[in-house]
Enzyme design. Sequence first.
Site, PDB file in Angstrom:
ATOM      1  CE1 TYR A 133      38.350  33.660 -63.195  1.00 23.14           C
ATOM      2  CE2 TYR A 133      40.466  33.092 -62.211  1.00 23.14           C
ATOM      3  CZ  TYR A 133      39.311  33.842 -62.204  1.00 23.14           C
ATOM      4  OH  TYR A 133      39.098  34.778 -61.216  1.00 23.14           O
TER       5      TYR A 133
ATOM      6  CE  LYS B 224      47.120  29.691 -59.815  1.00 30.42           C
ATOM      7  NZ  LYS B 224      46.315  30.053 -58.641  1.00 30.42           N
TER       8      LYS B 224
ATOM      9  CG  ASP C 131      46.821  33.075 -67.770  1.00 32.72           C
ATOM     10  OD1 ASP C 131      47.710  32.905 -66.916  1.00 32.72           O
ATOM     11  OD2 ASP C 131      45.675  33.451 -67.497  1.00 32.72           O
TER      12      ASP C 131
END
Length: 447
Positions: free
Chosen positions: A146, A269, A241
């Site tokens: 994702y 994050k 990523d």
Amino acid sequence: MALHLERSQELQQRAEALIPGGVDSPVRAFRAVGGHPPFVERAEGAYLYDADGNRYLDYFGSWGPMILGHAAPAVIEAVREAALRSTSFGASTAAEAELAELVTRAVPSIQKLRFVSSGTEAVMSAIRLARAFTGRNRIVKFEGCYHGHSDALLVKAGSGVATLGIPGSAGVPVETTQFTTALRYNDLDEVETLFARHPGEVACVILEPVVGNAGTILPEPGFLEGLREITRREGALLILDEVMTGFRLSLGGAQQIYGITPDLTTLGKIIGGGLPVGAFGGRAEIMDMLAPLGPVYQAGTLSGNPLAMAAGIAQLSALHAAGAEFYDRLAETTRQIADGVQEIAEELGVPLVTNRIGSMFTWFFRDSSDSDVVIDFDDAARSLTERFGVFHRAMLERGVWLPPSQYEAAFVSAAHGAAEVEATLAAAREALMVAQAALPTPEPLTA
């Protein structure tokens, strides 16, 4: 055993009248696991506290950022001090370069970077930059990875899409995804075939170096190295990523652990200490194509927000100071939790596959006839999601809050200690027995 969630249910009903599904991100919903989502009022250390006064041992950590635990004093104080000077300026601050220095010192492949407000923005911008730098259009991604909800990347995207059973997304034109190819994770042969079919067309290969959005799935030996070799040979960029794995698996992320140097990296994050933030960066010659230096436009009114920068500086400074020993301790705590539950499952005869690395892990509930490994999304998708749902509810009733999806990684923080390990194993023993008793064992497929 049942939770009292009367106030949370009232709040859910109120939210549903105003917000689609009552949530601002689908992964917060409990549709995949059943039951009612508690509404959180506060958090501290390894624990969440809901509107009904219940306390939960937290294993999703705001989906990854809370590596120091909730309400880490240094982070809270940094945000408080920054807020007193105003929540936003819309102008440059010294904090942006200070946080950038902390990132680049930990991740040598990043020579320059730019901050944005989310991981989705970071990936979208990195893709645009890769296309401009190479003069090519095609993107290669991997099933179950994702990379945010931008149109071109909602192709076999794992995580919330897989949890909700959505094949991509409505509202995404076919024309938007015609240059996106999704391949099987851990399969280099498919990558070689793709490049042979589309010579000179691939702008970049993007992947989670350790998948976290189909559950935790590790790269097989040689997979990342092979991608690096192929992309370098073919003139395509390699984008890692590391929104989830950056500063989570080690100070330098997954690329440090596996010894891979990407062309571009996306982060999020942990670098915001729990505030909305993302970043993308890499080789200076690529990054210098961004406006105002180059022709690639990218902007964000709240990019480099002073509160997010302050939180990130505090958190990354703490991680730099803590060193490798910090990550060793996290990994050991994670081993005790993840492998401990695996051992209990084997004792009780519950088919379970445990994947873990560093402070990330996933328990995959399996059919006894299934393979005992999960190395790609097809493997993960054979998991018994209904049984996971029963297990999730039973754990929540016993004060342990797991990610509400079979297809999500769980996270351990520095605030998880011996007491939390013991409580988790005790809850898991009971919850596994509930899950085993609630559903019949599937019959093996016969020819």
